[in-house]
Design a protein around this motif. Structure first.
Motif, PDB file in Angstrom:
ATOM      1  N   ARG A 241       4.710 -17.325 -20.379  1.00 26.77           N
ATOM      2  CA  ARG A 241       5.076 -18.103 -21.619  1.00 26.77           C
ATOM      3  C   ARG A 241       4.016 -19.034 -22.251  1.00 26.77           C
ATOM      4  O   ARG A 241       3.778 -19.204 -23.321  1.00 26.77           O
ATOM      5  CB  ARG A 241       6.323 -19.112 -21.136  1.00 26.77           C
TER       6      ARG A 241
ATOM      7  N   THR B 174       9.050 -27.463 -17.340  1.00 29.78           N
ATOM      8  CA  THR B 174       9.896 -26.559 -18.501  1.00 29.78           C
ATOM      9  C   THR B 174      10.503 -27.669 -19.108  1.00 29.78           C
ATOM     10  O   THR B 174      10.518 -27.482 -20.443  1.00 29.78           O
ATOM     11  CB  THR B 174      10.953 -26.094 -17.703  1.00 29.78           C
TER      12      THR B 174
ATOM     13  N   ARG C  74      17.338 -18.367 -22.518  1.00 30.24           N
ATOM     14  CA  ARG C  74      17.468 -18.788 -21.206  1.00 30.24           C
ATOM     15  C   ARG C  74      18.348 -19.837 -21.373  1.00 30.24           C
ATOM     16  O   ARG C  74      18.955 -20.379 -22.305  1.00 30.24           O
ATOM     17  CB  ARG C  74      16.098 -19.555 -20.848  1.00 30.24           C
TER      18      ARG C  74
ATOM     19  N   ASP D  12      14.224 -21.898 -25.170  1.00 32.55           N
ATOM     20  CA  ASP D  12      14.178 -20.542 -25.344  1.00 32.55           C
ATOM     21  C   ASP D  12      15.459 -19.980 -25.610  1.00 32.55           C
ATOM     22  O   ASP D  12      16.413 -20.140 -24.796  1.00 32.55           O
ATOM     23  CB  ASP D  12      13.409 -19.558 -24.441  1.00 32.55           C
TER      24      ASP D  12
ATOM     25  N   GLU E 175       7.110 -16.551 -14.759  1.00 35.46           N
ATOM     26  CA  GLU E 175       7.426 -16.792 -16.235  1.00 35.46           C
ATOM     27  C   GLU E 175       6.672 -17.830 -16.985  1.00 35.46           C
ATOM     28  O   GLU E 175       6.423 -17.704 -18.208  1.00 35.46           O
ATOM     29  CB  GLU E 175       9.040 -17.122 -16.034  1.00 35.46           C
ATOM     30  N   LEU E 176       6.230 -19.016 -16.170  1.00 34.19           N
ATOM     31  CA  LEU E 176       5.524 -20.105 -16.729  1.00 34.19           C
ATOM     32  C   LEU E 176       4.328 -19.655 -17.457  1.00 34.19           C
ATOM     33  O   LEU E 176       3.742 -19.961 -18.465  1.00 34.19           O
ATOM     34  CB  LEU E 176       5.712 -21.069 -15.809  1.00 34.19           C
TER      35      LEU E 176
ATOM     36  N   TYR F 126      11.576 -22.276 -15.435  1.00 33.88           N
ATOM     37  CA  TYR F 126      10.851 -21.068 -15.345  1.00 33.88           C
ATOM     38  C   TYR F 126      10.547 -20.786 -13.808  1.00 33.88           C
ATOM     39  O   TYR F 126      10.298 -21.985 -13.084  1.00 33.88           O
ATOM     40  CB  TYR F 126       9.586 -21.102 -16.195  1.00 33.88           C
ATOM     41  N   THR F 127      10.205 -19.694 -13.447  1.00 30.87           N
ATOM     42  CA  THR F 127       9.495 -19.210 -12.409  1.00 30.87           C
ATOM     43  C   THR F 127       8.170 -19.430 -12.586  1.00 30.87           C
ATOM     44  O   THR F 127       7.704 -19.565 -13.782  1.00 30.87           O
ATOM     45  CB  THR F 127       9.790 -17.790 -11.726  1.00 30.87           C
TER      46      THR F 127
ATOM     47  N   LEU G 239      10.162 -26.030 -22.913  1.00 32.05           N
ATOM     48  CA  LEU G 239      10.235 -24.520 -22.768  1.00 32.05           C
ATOM     49  C   LEU G 239      11.797 -24.041 -22.587  1.00 32.05           C
ATOM     50  O   LEU G 239      12.058 -22.747 -22.569  1.00 32.05           O
ATOM     51  CB  LEU G 239       9.442 -23.950 -21.832  1.00 32.05           C
ATOM     52  N   SER G 240      12.677 -25.057 -22.261  1.00 28.59           N
ATOM     53  CA  SER G 240      14.124 -24.819 -21.931  1.00 28.59           C
ATOM     54  C   SER G 240      14.858 -24.347 -23.090  1.00 28.59           C
ATOM     55  O   SER G 240      15.822 -24.352 -23.018  1.00 28.59           O
ATOM     56  CB  SER G 240      14.522 -26.016 -21.074  1.00 28.59           C
TER      57      SER G 240
END
Length: 667
Positions: free
Chosen positions: A405, A380, A391, A388, A401-402, A397-398, A385-386
Motif C-alpha cells: 500500500r 494503519t 477492508r 480502504d 499489505e502495508l 494491515y499485515t 489506510l483503514s
C-alpha cells in the motif's frame, strides 16, 4: 421526616431508608400463625446519616426520607423524577409480589416495602427504572433490597442502544438473592468516602470517577466485610463511561489543554510524555534545550520526501534520544500540534531551523511495551489506510499489505520510531517491519518509507545500525564534539537555573553562570563516562538535588559545587535520595514502579509491591510518596480512568530493578 436540599446549584439526590415497619395485626390481638409481616431493620438508622454525609462530601444536595409509608415513597420518587435528581438510593425490604398476587408476576417485578408494609405502583423499582429512562437528565438507582438485581435487568432497557441509555442501576444482590444487614449500603458509603478522599485514584484529567472503577470497588468493599452478596449493575459501554456524571472526581483539574493532550493516541502521546508535555503546560521555558545541531540536521530530513530511507539515533541512556525525537514529533505531528500548539511554538522559538513542518503524513510510534500487531494497528490508523473500501473499518494491515500500500502513496511518508529497545520482542520489529520499510522500493526507486529510529547500541540491533551507517545516517549522540555537547548542556542548565527560586535573582547571574559551566565541564570531560550515562539525564537529576542544597554565595563556590556533580545516573540518584528526609521510602515506591509495563502501574499495584522494599508502607503512604516523587514519574490513564505511573527513564528503571533496597536501614 423529609429534609430538603439547599436549593443551590449542587446536584441533588434522594436517600430513602425504612428501618421500622408497622404491624398488620391490631395491638390488642395476638398474631395468627404464619401471619405476614416485616422485621425491623435497625441498621438503617445507623446507615442513613453516614450515607447522607458521604453523598454531601461529593457535593450532592441530599433529600433524605426516613421510614416513609407507601404514599411518601411515591411522593419522594415523583419529586426526584420531576426535579431531575442525579441519584436515588433506597434501603428496605424488597419483594417481588403484590398482596394476594392480585396482578401478573414477571421476572423483573420488584417493590420497595414501605414502613406501613405497603407495596404497589408507587414503590415499583422496576417501573422507576423505565420511568427514569424517559427523563431529560441521567439518573442512577442504588438499590439495597432483596432481589435488587431485577432493577438492573429490565428487558425494555436492555435493548436500548448504549448511546441512548439514560438510567443506570447498582443493585445489592442478584434477581433471586436476598440482601443482608445493609452490607451493600455500607460498602457504597465506604466507596463514596474513598472517592471524596482520593477519587479512587482517578486521573486528574477526568471529571468523574468511571463506572468500572466504582462498581468493582463496591464489590471489593462488600467482600472485605465478610458478605457473600454479589452486586448486579447495568452493563456500561466503555466508550460512554468516561462521562457518566454520578461520582465527581475531587482530583479533577479543569484544564482544557490537558484534556486535549489525553486525546492524542497512545503511541504518539508517549513522545509528548517523554518530552515532558505536562511541564510545557505549566512552565514551557525551562525544559527542552540543546541538541540544536542535531535538530537542524533532522528537521529538514523529515520535511524532504526525496531524502533517503533510514536514520538511526543512538547513544547512552540519558543522552537525549527520546527528547530529540520527541521534539520532532511535537513540532511536526498534526495530532500533537492540534492538541498542544504551545509546544511547537516554544520549540520554534528555541530552534527555528530545527522544527519540521506540520505534516499530515508523519506517523510516530513510541514502541515501549508494544508488539508488531500494535504497531501495525497504529500505522494503519495514522496513515489513514483503514478507510480502504475493501477492508473492514479499523482492520490493520499485515506487513506485506502495508509495504504494498505504501508503494502507491504520492510520496514516501515519514515515520519516527522511538524506544525500539523497550518494545516487546524488539528483534521481530526490526527484522519483520523496520528493515523492510527502508529496503522495499517504490516504482520511482525511493524506499517506501522515510524512517528515523531511536534505540540503544545493543548487538541485537547490529543489522539496523550497519544499514544506517552504510547510508551515512547513523547519528550517535555520544560522538558529538565535546565543545558542542558542553555548550548545549551549559545552555540547558543556565535556563533551568534561571527559573530556580534559589538562583533567579539578578545578583545570582554570575553564580548560576559559574555553576552551569562547571557542571557541564565535569559531565563532558571524560568521553568514556559520556558513553555510559547521558550527561543531560545526570544534569537533570542533579538540578533536582540542588533544591536540597544551600545555594553558593559567589562564583568560586558555585564552580566548586558544580565540579562535585556525580558522573553517573546511579550516583546522582543516590545523592538526591540521600538528601530527602523520606529517601528510603521514596526508593521503595520508585522500585515498585520500576517493574511497570506499558503505560504503568495503578496505585493499588504499587501499594502491593512497595512493602517488599520497605516495611509498613500502606496505600495512603504510597499516594503521598507518589506525589513527593513526581519528578521521577510519568503518568498515563488506565481504561477504568485510574492514573498509571511509570518511571521517567528506562535507565532509572533498570537501576532500581537491580538495586531496590536502601543501603541504610529503613527510617
Amino acid at each position: 421526616m423529609v429534609s430538603e436540599g439547599s436549593g443551590d446549584e449542587r446536584p441533588s439526590m434522594l436517600l430513602m431508608g425504612v428501618g421500622k415497619f408497622a404491624s398488620s395485626v391490631p395491638e390488642d390481638e395476638e398474631p395468627p400463625p404464619l401471619a405476614d409481616g416485616w422485621d425491623d431493620l435497625p441498621f438503617v438508622d445507623e446507615l442513613m446519616p453516614r450515607l447522607k454525609q458521604a453523598y454531601e462530601r461529593l457535593s450532592y444536595a441530599v433529600t433524605d426520607v426516613r421510614d416513609p409509608n407507601l404514599e411518601a415513597v411515591g411522593r419522594g420518587w415523583r419529586h426526584a423524577r420531576r426535579e431531575n435528581f442525579g441519584i436515588v438510593h433506597v434501603i428496605s425490604h424488597g419483594t417481588t409480589r403484590l398482596p394476594h398476587e392480585r396482578r401478573f408476576q414477571s421476572q423483573e417485578q420488584l417493590f420497595m416495602v414501605a414502613s406501613d408494609g405497603g407495596v404497589g405502583a408507587d414503590s415499583a423499582v422496576d417501573l422507576w427504572a423505565r420511568d427514569a429512562q424517559l427523563q431529560p437528565e441521567p439518573m442512577l438507582l442504588v438499590v439495597d433490597l432483596c432481589r435488587a438485581g431485577r432493577a438492573a435487568r429490565v428487558a425494555q432497557l436492555a435493548v436500548v442502544p448504549d448511546d441512548e441509555l439514560n438510567v443506570w442501576v447498582i443493585a445489592a444482590s442478584s434477581p433471586y438473592s436476598d440482601a443482608y444487614d445493609g452490607a451493600f449500603s455500607a460498602a457504597v458509603a465506604d466507596v463514596l468516602e474513598q472517592i471524596a478522599a482520593n477519587g479512587l485514584d482517578t486521573d486528574p484529567s477526568l471529571r468523574y470517577v468511571q463506572w468500572d472503577r466504582v462498581v468493582p470497588a463496591i464489590q471489593r468493599s462488600l467482600g472485605r466485610s465478610g458478605s457473600r452478596q454479589q452486586i448486579h449493575s447495568t452493563k456500561v459501554d466503555l466508550a460512554r463511561e468516561r462521562w457518566l456524571p454520578f461520582f465527581p472526581n475531587p482530583r479533577w483539574v479543569d484544564d482544557p489543554r490537558r484534556e486535549r493532550f489525553r486525546t492524542i493516541t497512545p503511541p504518539v502521546r508517549e513522545f509528548v510524555a517523554d518530552l515532558g508535555a505536562e511541564h510545557f503546560m505549566d512552565r514551557v521555558g525551562s525544559h527542552f534545550v540543546g541538541r540544536a545541531g542535531q535538530l537542524a540536521q533532522l528537521a529538514p530530513w523529515v520535511d524532504d520526501p526525496a531524502t533517503g530511507g533510514l536514520t538511526v539515533v543512538t547513544g547512552a541512556p540519558g543522552c537525549g534520544k527520546s527528547a530529540l525525537l520527541g521534539a520532532l514529533v511535537c513540532a511536526g505531528h498534526e495530532e500533537v500540534v492540534r492538541a498542544a500548539p504551545e509546544i511547537r511554538r516554544y520549540l520554534a522559538a528555541q530552534h527555528p531551523e530545527g522544527v519540521p513542518s506540520p505534516n499530515p503524513s508523519l506517523a510516530a510510534i513510541h514502541a515501549r511495551s508494544r508488539d508488531l500487531d500494535a504497531v501495525l494497528t497504529s500505522l494503519t490508523y495514522q496513515w489513514r489506510l483503514s478507510d480502504d473500501q475493501h477492508r473492514g473499518h479499523g482492520e490493520p494491515y499485515t506487513v506485506a499489505e502495508l509495504l504494498t500500500r505504501l508503494q502507491t502513496l504520492p510520496t514516501p511518508p515519514p515515520l519516527i520510531f522511538d524506544a525500539l529497545d523497550e518494545a516487546d520482542v524488539p528483534a521481530d520489529l526490526m527484522r519483520q517491519l523496520l528493515i523492510p520499510l527502508v529496503t522495499t522500493l517504490r516504482p520511482d526507486g525511493l524506499p517506501v518509507c522515510r524512517l528515523i529510529v531511536g534505540t540503544r547500541r545493543w548487538p541485537l540491533f547490529r543489522p539496523l545500525l550497519e544499514l544506517a551507517s552504510a547510508q551515512g545516517c547513523l547519528l550517535d549522540l555520544d560522538d558529538v564534539p565535546d565543545d558542542e555537547l558542553r555548550r548545549d548542556l551549559e545552555t540547558h542548565l543556565s535556563r533551568h537555573l534561571a527559573e530556580h527560586p534559589a538562583y533567579r535573582r539578578p545578583d545570582q547571574r554570575p553564580v548560576r553562570s559559574a555553576l552551569a559551566g562547571s557542571i557541564a565541564a565535569a559531565l563532558t570531560q571524560n568521553p568514556q563516562t559520556v558513553r555510559e550515562w547521558g550527561p543531560f539525564l545526570v544534569a537533570r537529576i542533579y538540578c533536582r538535588a540542588l533544591d536540597s542544597l544551600e545555594a553558593p554565595v559567589d562564583s568560586e563556590s558555585a564552580a566548586l559545587l558544580g565540579a562535585d556533580v556525580p558522573l553517573s545516573l546511579p550516583d546522582v540518584f543516590e545523592l538526591d535520595l540521600g538528601l530527602q528526609t523520606n529517601g528510603s521510602r521514596l526508593r521503595a515506591v520508585l522500585a515498585a514502579v520500576a517493574w511497570a509495563k506499558g503505560e504503568g502501574f495503578p496505585t493499588e499495584a504499587i501499594a502491593a509491591v512497595a512493602p517488599e522494599f520497605h516495611p509498613e508502607i500502606g496505600e495512603d503512604d504510597v499516594r503521598q510518596l507518589l506525589d513527593a516523587a513526581r519528578f521521577y514519574l510519568r503518568t498515563g490513564v488506565e481504561n477504568d480512568g485510574s492514573t498509571l505511573y511509570r518511571l521517567f527513564h528506562q535507565g532509572l528503571a533498570d537501576y532500581l530493578k537491580a538495586n531496590p533496597y536502601a543501603i541504610a536501614s529503613p527510617e
